[in-house]
Every structure is written in C-alpha cells, then in structure tokens.
Design an enzyme around this catalytic site. Structure first.
Site, mmCIF file in Angstrom:
data_model
loop_
_atom_site.group_PDB
_atom_site.id
_atom_site.type_symbol
_atom_site.label_atom_id
_atom_site.label_comp_id
_atom_site.label_asym_id
_atom_site.label_seq_id
_atom_site.Cartn_x
_atom_site.Cartn_y
_atom_site.Cartn_z
ATOM 1 N N CYS A 144 58.691 -22.957 -13.619
ATOM 2 C CA CYS A 144 59.624 -23.391 -13.799
ATOM 3 C C CYS A 144 58.570 -24.920 -13.562
ATOM 4 C CB CYS A 144 60.585 -23.380 -12.352
ATOM 5 S SG CYS A 144 61.651 -21.683 -12.500
ATOM 6 N N GLY A 174 59.954 -24.997 -18.989
ATOM 7 C CA GLY A 174 61.550 -24.248 -18.844
ATOM 8 C C GLY A 174 62.422 -24.826 -19.640
ATOM 9 N N ASN A 206 59.548 -23.622 -7.692
ATOM 10 C CA ASN A 206 58.557 -22.672 -9.083
ATOM 11 C C ASN A 206 57.187 -22.126 -8.428
ATOM 12 O OD1 ASN A 206 56.692 -22.141 -11.324
ATOM 13 N ND2 ASN A 206 55.324 -23.530 -10.756
ATOM 14 N N GLY A 207 58.320 -21.173 -9.135
ATOM 15 C CA GLY A 207 57.282 -19.167 -8.674
ATOM 16 C C GLY A 207 58.376 -18.018 -8.366
ATOM 17 N N TYR A 221 47.826 -20.729 -21.408
ATOM 18 C CA TYR A 221 49.493 -21.546 -21.767
ATOM 19 C C TYR A 221 49.814 -21.947 -21.100
ATOM 20 C CZ TYR A 221 53.803 -20.202 -23.679
ATOM 21 O OH TYR A 221 55.188 -20.409 -24.668
#
Length: 499
Positions: A2, A28, A101-102, A257
């Site tokens: 995210c 996201g 985020n995670g 990526y």
C-alpha cells in the site's frame, strides 16, 4: 503493498496529501482515504477507487487542518470492501488513526488477545485494524492524562514486542501529532523529509522518496527498522529506536517491481538497481549462449524498461519498443482476481508488428508470477510474426507465497512453484526462458549500500526473515486463492442486490 503518507505543515494539507497519494497510486489502486486534524477535530473521507475518483473538490474542502495522513490500498487476504479502506480510527485513548503498509503474520493470535485481554472490539477482518488497536492499547497502558514523546515511544516498543510481520505505519494522534514506525526488519519502506517555511519547518513521512520530491520536501533519511518518528502538531521532530534487536532486511521485490524507479529505498536507487539487474542478466545470457541469435530486445512496459536497455547494450543488439501500453489501464499485477487480470492484458498492450515480424526477439519482464500474462504476451509476439520468442525475467522464479503484504496467492497459482525452469519454459510457450540468479539479484540491489544487512527474498527462496508458522501459510492460501476471492466478491454482490 500500500502507499502511506503523513504531513505536519503550517497551512492546510488536504490538497498536498491528495497530490502525494497520486504519486503513490502505483502502490494501490483499490481504495484511498485521508484524515486531517484541524486543532480540535478529525475529518475523514475514504472509499474504494482511485485517488482522483475518491476525492472531489467538496471532499478536499471538508478535510480541514494543517496535519493529516493518507492511504492508497492494495487488497490482500481478507481485504475487499470499502469498510476496510484506510485510515482506520478509534476514539480511545485520545483518538488514534492509522494507515498501514504491510501484513501481520500473527493476526489470529492478536485478535484473541485484543478481545480476551485488552477488551477491544474489531469491526473488520483487516490486520491493519488489529495493528491500530494494539497501538491504542499500548498507549492506554502508559496511564497518562497527557502523553509525552517518551510515552509514545514506549507504546511503540510494546507494539514491537507483540506484533510479528511487516508494518510501516503512519498514525495521527489527536491533540499530539503524527507518529510513524517501521517493523524491526524494515521489510516495507518508509522515509521522511523536511521543508522550511517562514513559519517554521514542515515534515512529510511517506512510503517512497518520490512523494517527497514531488511535494517539495528534502529527503532527510529512511526511517530505520524498529524506529519511531514523532512530529508534534507544533512542528517538533523526535525519533527513537524502539525495537530490542532490529535488523535491516527490506523486501527485495520493492526493487524488482513495486517501487517507482525514481525512488530511493534504504539508500539504494531503485533505478540503478534495475540497471544492474539488466547487466547481470545479460552476463548470464552470454555465459549460457555466447553465440546467441537474438535480433532485438523488447521490454514489457513499463517496469522492465530500465533493465532491458542495459541488457541490450551489453549483448550488442538493438533495443526496440515492441508493445504499446494503454495508460488508462491499471497495473495488472495488483488487480484483484485472475479473470480481471487476464482480460486486462489484451486491453493493456498492443504489439507493433514491424518490430517483431521475422525476428528472433528477446522479451524482457521484471518478473514472472502467475505466468498467464507472460504466456499471452508470448502469443501476441508470435501472432505479430516473430520468428522465435525468447523470454527473460530480471528476477528469479517466484516459487513461494509472499506473506508481507504482496498478493502472491497460493503456491499452486504460481507458475514457478513445483516446476523446473525447462517446465516453466514449456508452460509459457517460449522458445527459450532465462531467469536472473538470486545471487545476482541480491548483488544488483546491494551494490554500493552499506546500510542493509540483507533482503527478504522469501517469494524466491522460501526463507522468511521473521520466521513463519507453516499452519499460517496453509490458512493464508485458503484465503488468498483467486477462487476464495471470487467467492467473497460474489457474496458481497449478492448482499448488495438483496438490499
């Protein structure tokens, strides 16, 4: 994966947060949200959709205040609805909001603790709500009428003792300031920056340095693994290491990526890391096929371009654009559901026949995950008249689930799991398939950096830096499979129709 951002400024921040979230949109595309603080109240707006669709002029105007946090969501296990859009908020104690985020790997255990011991209620299945409530409870344990920085850092130390997994979190603590913290391994990225105004310094904390660049903040540094950063609403910055034994193992897939190439993560240029990936992959090609018959190197847009260009240069062959991308289609890797991803590939890319017809082409991609996209692209190249289609991956075979916030679902849905490289080659329909070696990938990312101890390479190696319970992996596979996600979406759709 995210995108998160937090800003403490001397003027209204809603528009600045909005601009920051658009820069982080690649992290996201499923949902977005913002919360601001006006000195006495919090203001929240969030729902599913892209940033540009979630926030209209009236929404931005209603988000008053000089401090706030924002989030763009990428859905993983159990996260499919607008209810689970972030930031999350709890009133007690003080009023705490969180953008995360995670992914936590002991969520079930923590959910039981929160209910039976902490007496806290959870309203969603999101592990981010779990993290928020753990932090809120640890703040309450400080038993203070008025918190100081030391109390906040003590609460974060309590979070580190209880929580396992990957978490880069930015929180808004009503009446106090913005608090950010990163897990003791630093798996997911987080940076902070500063800019000077006539009224004093302003601070921004974000997932990637590119957000600071675009918003005019000067990068100070990365938030260290286990570290907490507290910026009071009056602009005072304090930091402290809150973990007992932090180690630095960022997720290597960020460099392959996830992150934008113009970002710096843990003092490593994502762009230069990808250049080196291309060079090392070219060296492997020259070792295996010194007399190769490659006529042209063609990248799969967009993330593989950076690696494909030095690869072509080192091989001494032409670099050409053979596929044109529709800019209005999102990143297929992070689209929920295999049917949506497969349908999007044809709409997303169109082949340039002139660059493919009658040639032995080497297609270069950043990685191969499920394999369906790669298979379709190889078919498109053949249909455009390519004589031979070779395929190169700048990353090793993805053989294992990622449990730290990247939606690589079940092992059986990964084309690399349980197959040799020759079998994958046949499955994709390539005339020749070549993967980056893991050692070369690590070398490409680590070169010139003295900061990291290593990388989390779990999706390639099956080795998880936090350790992992095999039972958890089995449970995660049941939740994350495309079949399970499709069933959940059908249930939500049926419920909506009933209403």
């Amino acid at each position: 994966m995210c995108g998160i951002i937090g800003i403490v400024a001397r003027s209204p921040v809603a528009q600045v947060l909005y601009d920051g979230l658009t820069v982080l949109q690649h992290r996201g595309q499923d949902a977005a949200g913002m919360m601001t603080w006006d000195g006495s109240r919090v203001h929240l707006h969030k729902t599913t959709g892209l940033v540009r669709d979630v926030f209209q002029i009236d929404d931005i105007a209603a988000l008053t205040g000089n401090a706030g946090i924002g989030h763009v969501r990428y859905p993983t296990a159990g996260c499919d609805s607008a209810v689970e859009a972030q930031p999350f908020y709890v009133n007690s104690p003080y009023g705490v909001a969180l953008a995360h985020n995670g992914n936590l790997i002991n969520t079930a255990e923590l959910q039981k603790e929160l209910f039976l011991e902490d007496r806290r209620h959870l309203n969603t299945s999101s592990d981010s709500e779990v993290l928020l409530n753990i932090f809120a409870h640890e703040l309450a344990r400080q038993n203070r009428l008025r918190l100081g920085a030391r109390d906040i850092f003590s609460a974060i130390a309590g979070v580190h003792r209880r929580v396992r997994g990957a978490y880069a979190a930015i929180t808004l603590l009503a009446g106090y300031g913005i608090v950010a913290f990163r897990d003791p391994y630093g798996i997911r990225p987080m940076v902070f920056g500063q800019r000077q105004t006539d009224e004093g310094p302003e601070y921004c904390i974000a997932s990637e340095s590119v957000a600071l660049d675009v918003l005019g903040f000067e990068l100070v540094r990365d938030v260290d693994p286990g570290e907490a950063v507290f910026v009071s609403f009056d602009g005072k910055l304090e930091t402290q290491q809150c973990a007992d034994r932090p180690r630095h193992f960022p997720c290597i897939f960020e460099y392959v990526y996830l992150a934008r190439p113009d970002s710096l993560i843990d003092d490593i240029s994502v762009y230069k890391a990808r250049l080196r990936m291309g060079e090392r992959l070219a060296d492997k090609i020259l070792r295996q096929r010194p007399d190769h018959d490659i006529d042209v190197v063609i990248p799969i847009p967009d993330t593989s371009r950076t690696a494909a260009l030095p690869l072509a240069h080192r091989l001494g062959v032409k670099y050409r654009e053979g596929f044109i991308k529709n800019r209005y289609i999102g990143r297929t890797f992070i689209m929920p559901g295999q049917k949506i991803r497969k349908a999007s590939v044809r709409r997303k890319l169109n082949a340039i026949d002139l660059e493919l017809r009658g040639k032995n082409v080497l297609l270069v991609d950043d990685s191969i995950v499920r394999g369906n996209t790669s298979r379709q692209i190889i078919q498109m190249a053949r249909k455009a008249g390519a004589k031979k289609v070779y395929f190169a991956s700048a990353a090793p075979p993805v053989r294992y689930a990622n449990v730290y916030g990247i939606d690589m679902p079940t092992r059986e849905e990964l084309v690399g799991h349980g197959r040799t490289e020759a079998e994958i080659e046949k499955e994709l329909g390539a005339d020749w398939l070549i993967y980056q070696d893991l050692e070369d990938l690590i070398s490409a990312c680590r070169e010139g950096s003295q900061k990291v101890d290593g990388f989390d390479t779990s999706c390639f190696s099956g080795e998880y830096v936090t350790g992992i319970d095999r039972h958890y992996l089995k449970q995660l596979e049941l939740i994350r499979s495309d079949k399970a996600k499709e069933e959940r979406r059908e249930q939500v759709s049926s419920a909506a129709d009933a209403v």
